[in-house]
Design a protein around this motif. Structure first.
Motif, PDB file in Angstrom:
ATOM      1  N   ARG A  43       0.824  -1.211   0.000  1.00 55.29           N
ATOM      2  CA  ARG A  43       0.000   0.000   0.000  1.00 55.29           C
ATOM      3  C   ARG A  43       0.860   1.264   0.000  1.00 55.29           C
ATOM      4  O   ARG A  43       0.581   2.231   0.705  1.00 55.29           O
ATOM      5  CB  ARG A  43      -0.981  -0.024   1.165  1.00 55.29           C
ATOM      6  N   GLY A  44       1.913   1.233  -0.832  1.00 57.76           N
ATOM      7  CA  GLY A  44       2.798   2.382  -0.965  1.00 57.76           C
ATOM      8  C   GLY A  44       2.395   3.252  -2.140  1.00 57.76           C
ATOM      9  O   GLY A  44       1.528   2.889  -2.941  1.00 57.76           O
ATOM     10  N   LEU A  45       3.046   4.397  -2.239  1.00 51.07           N
ATOM     11  CA  LEU A  45       2.803   5.328  -3.342  1.00 51.07           C
ATOM     12  C   LEU A  45       3.835   5.181  -4.447  1.00 51.07           C
ATOM     13  O   LEU A  45       3.676   5.749  -5.520  1.00 51.07           O
ATOM     14  CB  LEU A  45       2.806   6.773  -2.837  1.00 51.07           C
ATOM     15  N   GLY A  46       4.879   4.442  -4.176  1.00 51.19           N
ATOM     16  CA  GLY A  46       5.915   4.227  -5.173  1.00 51.19           C
ATOM     17  C   GLY A  46       6.912   3.216  -4.670  1.00 51.19           C
ATOM     18  O   GLY A  46       6.947   2.893  -3.480  1.00 51.19           O
ATOM     19  N   LEU A  47       7.703   2.695  -5.597  1.00 49.22           N
ATOM     20  CA  LEU A  47       8.711   1.706  -5.242  1.00 49.22           C
ATOM     21  C   LEU A  47       9.785   1.715  -6.320  1.00 49.22           C
ATOM     22  O   LEU A  47       9.477   1.844  -7.510  1.00 49.22           O
ATOM     23  CB  LEU A  47       8.074   0.314  -5.144  1.00 49.22           C
ATOM     24  N   ALA A  48      11.021   1.581  -5.892  1.00 50.05           N
ATOM     25  CA  ALA A  48      12.157   1.508  -6.810  1.00 50.05           C
ATOM     26  C   ALA A  48      12.781   0.121  -6.695  1.00 50.05           C
ATOM     27  O   ALA A  48      12.774  -0.489  -5.618  1.00 50.05           O
ATOM     28  CB  ALA A  48      13.186   2.582  -6.460  1.00 50.05           C
ATOM     29  N   ALA A  49      13.329  -0.369  -7.797  1.00 54.31           N
ATOM     30  CA  ALA A  49      13.900  -1.714  -7.815  1.00 54.31           C
ATOM     31  C   ALA A  49      14.918  -1.965  -6.695  1.00 54.31           C
ATOM     32  O   ALA A  49      14.920  -3.056  -6.112  1.00 54.31           O
ATOM     33  CB  ALA A  49      14.505  -2.018  -9.184  1.00 54.31           C
ATOM     34  N   ILE A  58      14.669   1.262 -12.410  1.00 53.23           N
ATOM     35  CA  ILE A  58      13.248   1.206 -12.742  1.00 53.23           C
ATOM     36  C   ILE A  58      12.444   1.524 -11.485  1.00 53.23           C
ATOM     37  O   ILE A  58      12.797   1.079 -10.387  1.00 53.23           O
ATOM     38  CB  ILE A  58      12.850  -0.167 -13.346  1.00 53.23           C
ATOM     39  N   ILE A  59      11.391   2.328 -11.669  1.00 51.22           N
ATOM     40  CA  ILE A  59      10.516   2.702 -10.564  1.00 51.22           C
ATOM     41  C   ILE A  59       9.062   2.545 -10.987  1.00 51.22           C
ATOM     42  O   ILE A  59       8.748   2.553 -12.183  1.00 51.22           O
ATOM     43  CB  ILE A  59      10.746   4.158 -10.085  1.00 51.22           C
ATOM     44  N   VAL A  60       8.197   2.413  -9.991  1.00 48.73           N
ATOM     45  CA  VAL A  60       6.759   2.503 -10.226  1.00 48.73           C
ATOM     46  C   VAL A  60       6.200   3.567  -9.294  1.00 48.73           C
ATOM     47  O   VAL A  60       6.686   3.752  -8.177  1.00 48.73           O
ATOM     48  CB  VAL A  60       6.026   1.154 -10.035  1.00 48.73           C
ATOM     49  N   VAL A  61       5.191   4.276  -9.786  1.00 41.59           N
ATOM     50  CA  VAL A  61       4.494   5.299  -9.004  1.00 41.59           C
ATOM     51  C   VAL A  61       3.027   4.913  -8.991  1.00 41.59           C
ATOM     52  O   VAL A  61       2.437   4.663 -10.048  1.00 41.59           O
ATOM     53  CB  VAL A  61       4.688   6.701  -9.616  1.00 41.59           C
ATOM     54  N   ALA A  62       2.447   4.863  -7.793  1.00 36.43           N
ATOM     55  CA  ALA A  62       1.080   4.361  -7.626  1.00 36.43           C
ATOM     56  C   ALA A  62       0.281   5.278  -6.705  1.00 36.43           C
ATOM     57  O   ALA A  62       0.050   4.956  -5.545  1.00 36.43           O
ATOM     58  CB  ALA A  62       1.122   2.946  -7.057  1.00 36.43           C
ATOM     59  N   ILE A  63      -0.128   6.422  -7.221  1.00 37.00           N
ATOM     60  CA  ILE A  63      -0.945   7.339  -6.423  1.00 37.00           C
ATOM     61  C   ILE A  63      -2.407   7.017  -6.714  1.00 37.00           C
ATOM     62  O   ILE A  63      -2.866   7.167  -7.846  1.00 37.00           O
ATOM     63  CB  ILE A  63      -0.621   8.809  -6.746  1.00 37.00           C
ATOM     64  N   GLY A 175       4.119   7.134   1.875  1.00 37.47           N
ATOM     65  CA  GLY A 175       4.817   5.873   2.103  1.00 37.47           C
ATOM     66  C   GLY A 175       5.349   5.373   0.787  1.00 37.47           C
ATOM     67  O   GLY A 175       4.683   4.629   0.100  1.00 37.47           O
ATOM     68  N   THR A 176       6.539   5.826   0.421  1.00 39.48           N
ATOM     69  CA  THR A 176       7.087   5.461  -0.885  1.00 39.48           C
ATOM     70  C   THR A 176       8.326   4.628  -0.744  1.00 39.48           C
ATOM     71  O   THR A 176       8.948   4.601   0.247  1.00 39.48           O
ATOM     72  CB  THR A 176       7.404   6.718  -1.701  1.00 39.48           C
TER      73      THR A 176
END
Length: 176
Positions: A43-49, A58-63, A175-176
């Motif tokens: 349940r984060g707002l983003g994550l990096a490899a 590579i990153i993902v952003v999940a707002i 919470g990223t």
């Protein structure tokens, strides 16, 4: 579904620079899927490899929709080899990190950024972000450089621990 373990502060991989991705292939797409599964589970707002122990850029952003205000559509981005090519303005806001669970602090960031990256098809994209999106992009790109949000805190007195049961109610905490 492959939810990976999120490594935490103290693991030396969090302090290393990630390696540029040369070819967007099935291995990279699988890594992106794993990042998505992991960030959603956490349940984060983003994550990096690097946060899952993979030193690739590579990153993902999940707002999520309505996260900032009602009617916001939300943002889902997968960015490969992201680079900030323009930054302006200033904001200071509360940040947290999935790799430093429970800790939050006031972090200065640029208010507006433009990021150049590749998408999952290997095409160049540019993403413009302001406010929370700009903050999350900067936070995740920092992970690719071995930088954690605590390194950016100017006023260390703002760093505080919020136990799990209070985390969900921490206002404006990312919470990223």
């Amino acid at each position: 579904m492959a939810v990976r373990t999120i490594i935490t502060e103290g693991d030396p991989r969090l302090r290393q620079k990630a390696i540029r991705i040369r070819v967007v292939d099935e291995e990279v797409r699988q890594l992106a899927r794993d990042l998505w599964d992991t960030v959603r589970a956490a349940r984060g707002l983003g994550l990096a490899a690097p946060q899952i122990g993979v030193l690739r850029r590579i990153i993902v952003v999940a707002i999520p929709p309505d996260y900032v205000e009602e009617g916001d559509p939300g943002v889902e981005l997968t960015l490969i080899n992201p680079e900030i090519v323009r930054a302006s303005g200033r904001q200071v806001g509360l940040e947290g990190c999935l790799s430093i669970p429970g800790w939050y602090g006031e972090v200065p960031r640029s208010m507006h950024v433009t990021v150049k990256a590749l998408d999952l098809d290997g095409r160049e994209v540019r993403v413009k972000g302001s406010g929370l999106l700009a903050r999350v992009l900067q936070h995740e790109i920092d992970h690719l450089e071995g930088i954690l949000f605590v390194d950016r805190i100017e006023d260390r007195s703002t760093l505080r621990y919020i136990p799990d049961e209070e985390e969900e109610t921490a206002e404006a905490a990312t919470g990223t």
